[in-house]
Design a protein around this motif. Structure first.
Motif, PDB file in Angstrom:
ATOM      1  N   PRO A  59       0.699  -1.351  -0.019  1.00  0.00           N
ATOM      2  CA  PRO A  59      -0.166   0.080  -0.061  1.00  0.00           C
ATOM      3  C   PRO A  59       0.796   1.265  -0.050  1.00  0.00           C
ATOM      4  CG  PRO A  59      -0.751  -1.460   1.838  1.00  0.00           C
ATOM      5  CD  PRO A  59       0.574  -1.872   1.283  1.00  0.00           C
ATOM      6  N   TRP A  60       2.137   1.226   0.789  1.00  0.00           N
ATOM      7  CA  TRP A  60       2.848   2.494   0.675  1.00  0.00           C
ATOM      8  C   TRP A  60       3.643   2.775  -0.682  1.00  0.00           C
ATOM      9  CZ3 TRP A  60       2.260   5.585   4.643  1.00  0.00           C
ATOM     10  CH2 TRP A  60       1.845   5.081   5.614  1.00  0.00           C
ATOM     11  N   GLY A  61       3.897   1.446  -1.466  1.00  0.00           N
ATOM     12  CA  GLY A  61       4.290   1.660  -2.667  1.00  0.00           C
ATOM     13  C   GLY A  61       3.418   2.123  -3.604  1.00  0.00           C
ATOM     14  N   ALA A  62       2.039   2.067  -3.668  1.00  0.00           N
ATOM     15  CA  ALA A  62       0.980   2.252  -4.424  1.00  0.00           C
ATOM     16  C   ALA A  62       0.944   3.960  -4.002  1.00  0.00           C
ATOM     17  CB  ALA A  62      -0.464   1.502  -4.191  1.00  0.00           C
ATOM     18  N   LEU A  63       0.771   4.158  -2.844  1.00  0.00           N
ATOM     19  CA  LEU A  63       0.642   5.546  -2.311  1.00  0.00           C
ATOM     20  C   LEU A  63       1.793   6.355  -2.835  1.00  0.00           C
ATOM     21  CD1 LEU A  63      -0.880   7.768  -0.989  1.00  0.00           C
ATOM     22  CD2 LEU A  63       0.621   7.171   1.169  1.00  0.00           C
ATOM     23  N   LEU A  64       3.108   5.965  -2.638  1.00  0.00           N
ATOM     24  CA  LEU A  64       4.108   6.725  -3.259  1.00  0.00           C
ATOM     25  C   LEU A  64       4.062   6.933  -4.826  1.00  0.00           C
ATOM     26  CD1 LEU A  64       6.800   8.116  -2.545  1.00  0.00           C
ATOM     27  CD2 LEU A  64       8.002   5.650  -2.871  1.00  0.00           C
ATOM     28  N   GLY A  65       3.817   5.830  -5.428  1.00  0.00           N
ATOM     29  CA  GLY A  65       3.860   5.797  -6.837  1.00  0.00           C
ATOM     30  C   GLY A  65       2.650   6.730  -7.362  1.00  0.00           C
ATOM     31  N   ALA A  66       1.477   7.001  -6.611  1.00  0.00           N
ATOM     32  CA  ALA A  66       0.585   7.792  -7.035  1.00  0.00           C
ATOM     33  C   ALA A  66       0.883   9.230  -6.719  1.00  0.00           C
ATOM     34  CB  ALA A  66      -0.658   7.514  -6.258  1.00  0.00           C
ATOM     35  N   VAL A  67       1.764   9.466  -5.755  1.00  0.00           N
ATOM     36  CA  VAL A  67       2.332  10.938  -5.532  1.00  0.00           C
ATOM     37  C   VAL A  67       3.444  11.151  -6.490  1.00  0.00           C
ATOM     38  CG1 VAL A  67       3.467  12.203  -3.826  1.00  0.00           C
ATOM     39  CG2 VAL A  67       1.578  10.774  -2.992  1.00  0.00           C
ATOM     40  N   LEU A  68       4.130  10.421  -6.591  1.00  0.00           N
ATOM     41  CA  LEU A  68       5.185  10.596  -7.880  1.00  0.00           C
ATOM     42  C   LEU A  68       4.698  10.964  -8.994  1.00  0.00           C
ATOM     43  CD1 LEU A  68       8.239   8.188  -6.489  1.00  0.00           C
ATOM     44  CD2 LEU A  68       7.966  10.744  -6.323  1.00  0.00           C
ATOM     45  N   ALA A  69       3.679   9.998  -9.471  1.00  0.00           N
ATOM     46  CA  ALA A  69       3.189  10.212 -10.928  1.00  0.00           C
ATOM     47  C   ALA A  69       2.449  11.652 -10.934  1.00  0.00           C
ATOM     48  CB  ALA A  69       2.209   9.099 -11.045  1.00  0.00           C
ATOM     49  N   VAL A  70       1.502  12.011  -9.866  1.00  0.00           N
ATOM     50  CA  VAL A  70       0.885  13.255  -9.961  1.00  0.00           C
ATOM     51  C   VAL A  70       1.646  14.627  -9.923  1.00  0.00           C
ATOM     52  CG1 VAL A  70      -0.993  14.636  -8.770  1.00  0.00           C
ATOM     53  CG2 VAL A  70      -1.459  12.297  -9.004  1.00  0.00           C
ATOM     54  N   THR A  71       2.948  14.286  -9.053  1.00  0.00           N
ATOM     55  CA  THR A  71       3.794  15.316  -8.978  1.00  0.00           C
ATOM     56  C   THR A  71       4.275  15.626 -10.395  1.00  0.00           C
ATOM     57  OG1 THR A  71       4.175  14.938  -6.713  1.00  0.00           O
ATOM     58  CG2 THR A  71       5.845  16.216  -7.891  1.00  0.00           C
ATOM     59  N   ALA A  72       4.892  14.464 -10.986  1.00  0.00           N
ATOM     60  CA  ALA A  72       5.443  14.590 -12.111  1.00  0.00           C
ATOM     61  C   ALA A  72       4.554  15.081 -13.310  1.00  0.00           C
ATOM     62  CB  ALA A  72       6.045  13.101 -12.663  1.00  0.00           C
ATOM     63  N   GLY A  73       3.369  14.688 -13.264  1.00  0.00           N
ATOM     64  CA  GLY A  73       2.436  15.095 -14.363  1.00  0.00           C
ATOM     65  C   GLY A  73       2.234  16.688 -14.054  1.00  0.00           C
ATOM     66  N   ALA A  74       1.881  17.030 -12.890  1.00  0.00           N
ATOM     67  CA  ALA A  74       1.798  18.336 -12.658  1.00  0.00           C
ATOM     68  C   ALA A  74       3.011  19.310 -13.187  1.00  0.00           C
ATOM     69  CB  ALA A  74       1.418  18.635 -11.150  1.00  0.00           C
ATOM     70  N   TRP A  75       4.163  18.788 -12.882  1.00  0.00           N
ATOM     71  CA  TRP A  75       5.452  19.596 -13.297  1.00  0.00           C
ATOM     72  C   TRP A  75       5.409  19.502 -14.755  1.00  0.00           C
ATOM     73  CZ3 TRP A  75       9.676  17.614 -16.128  1.00  0.00           C
ATOM     74  CH2 TRP A  75      10.578  18.798 -16.049  1.00  0.00           C
ATOM     75  N   ARG A  76       4.939  18.509 -15.529  1.00  0.00           N
ATOM     76  CA  ARG A  76       5.032  18.503 -17.019  1.00  0.00           C
ATOM     77  C   ARG A  76       3.832  19.442 -17.501  1.00  0.00           C
ATOM     78  NH1 ARG A  76       6.027  19.172 -21.534  1.00  0.00           N
ATOM     79  NH2 ARG A  76       5.679  17.610 -23.316  1.00  0.00           N
ATOM     80  N   ILE A  77       2.762  19.187 -16.962  1.00  0.00           N
ATOM     81  CA  ILE A  77       1.660  20.199 -17.370  1.00  0.00           C
ATOM     82  C   ILE A  77       2.003  21.545 -17.284  1.00  0.00           C
ATOM     83  CG2 ILE A  77      -0.639  20.776 -17.147  1.00  0.00           C
ATOM     84  CD1 ILE A  77      -1.372  17.751 -16.584  1.00  0.00           C
ATOM     85  N   GLY A  78       2.588  21.925 -16.048  1.00  0.00           N
ATOM     86  CA  GLY A  78       3.016  23.359 -15.741  1.00  0.00           C
ATOM     87  C   GLY A  78       3.980  23.966 -16.838  1.00  0.00           C
ATOM     88  N   LYS A  79       4.642  22.957 -17.198  1.00  0.00           N
ATOM     89  CA  LYS A  79       5.796  23.267 -18.111  1.00  0.00           C
ATOM     90  C   LYS A  79       5.495  23.728 -19.513  1.00  0.00           C
ATOM     91  CE  LYS A  79      10.308  22.345 -18.257  1.00  0.00           C
ATOM     92  NZ  LYS A  79      11.239  22.835 -18.059  1.00  0.00           N
ATOM     93  N   ALA A  80       4.489  22.754 -19.855  1.00  0.00           N
ATOM     94  CA  ALA A  80       3.864  22.953 -21.330  1.00  0.00           C
ATOM     95  C   ALA A  80       2.768  23.664 -21.306  1.00  0.00           C
ATOM     96  CB  ALA A  80       3.623  21.207 -21.715  1.00  0.00           C
ATOM     97  N   THR A  81       2.322  24.451 -20.333  1.00  0.00           N
ATOM     98  CA  THR A  81       1.348  25.337 -20.737  1.00  0.00           C
ATOM     99  C   THR A  81       1.773  26.507 -21.761  1.00  0.00           C
ATOM    100  OG1 THR A  81       0.670  25.031 -18.401  1.00  0.00           O
ATOM    101  CG2 THR A  81      -0.385  26.915 -19.544  1.00  0.00           C
ATOM    102  N   ALA A  82       0.837  26.607 -22.832  1.00  0.00           N
ATOM    103  CA  ALA A  82       1.090  27.514 -23.717  1.00  0.00           C
ATOM    104  C   ALA A  82       0.428  28.736 -23.413  1.00  0.00           C
ATOM    105  CB  ALA A  82       0.738  26.960 -25.049  1.00  0.00           C
ATOM    106  N   GLY A  83       1.091  29.898 -23.746  1.00  0.00           N
ATOM    107  CA  GLY A  83       0.559  30.965 -23.662  1.00  0.00           C
ATOM    108  C   GLY A  83      -0.463  31.580 -24.749  1.00  0.00           C
TER     109      GLY A  83
END
Length: 167
Positions: A66-90
């Motif tokens: 369960p800890w692995g699943a939680l850590l995986g979810a947190v890391l994936a959402v964090t990476a996705g948010a970082w990628r989406i934040g960088k890719a936001t076009a003006g």
């Protein structure tokens, strides 16, 4: 040859998406949910693999899956948010380009370059009141509106050329 000046704005992108039925981006909440589920599954798999490699469950925090699943979810959402934040076009910057419509095709030109799209490359035409949208086989597009031409007669002549070369 009919000449005009194209200056696209944000509403033109919406017109094109509607004209060609292209999917819009996944909403942010949907993307976060997908990333969370994918991350949880990956984290669960990695944690299960580590447990198998260690010959049994780790005892530091009890069952680690369960800890692995939680850590995986947190890391994936964090990476996705970082990628989406960088890719936001003006917003679309209003950069004028000259359009020339003739028997050979449509030529678009800016101070930095130009391109000629010959008529055979166009695969779809959508005619709506107030605009004509054209899409090429490589998913480039041209939107023609009356405002892009010096007069209503020039716009009508441009539409006649489009109709004559791409029915």
């Amino acid at each position: 040859m009919i000449t005009g000046i194209i200056v696209y704005d944000a509403s033109d992108l919406k017109r094109l998406q509607m004209a060609f039925g292209q999917a819009t981006a996944l909403p942010l909440w949907g993307a976060a949910l997908v990333m969370c589920v994918v991350g949880a599954v990956l984290g669960l798999g990695v944690a299960s693999l580590v447990q198998r490699l260690l010959d049994g469950p780790a005892t530091l925090l009890g069952d680690v899956t369960p800890w692995g699943a939680l850590l995986g979810a947190v890391l994936a959402v964090t990476a996705g948010a970082w990628r989406i934040g960088k890719a936001t076009a003006g917003p679309i910057v209003a950069k004028p380009q000259t359009v020339e419509i003739g028997d050979t095709g449509i030529r678009l030109a800016t101070p930095k370059g130009e391109s000629l799209m010959r008529w055979p490359i166009f695969v779809k035409k959508v005619v709506q009141p107030g605009y004509v949208a054209l899409r090429t086989e490589d998913n480039s597009w041209v939107l023609l509106r009356p405002e892009f031409f010096a007069s209503a007669d020039d716009y009508a002549a441009a539409l006649r050329l489009v109709d004559a070369n791409f029915p």
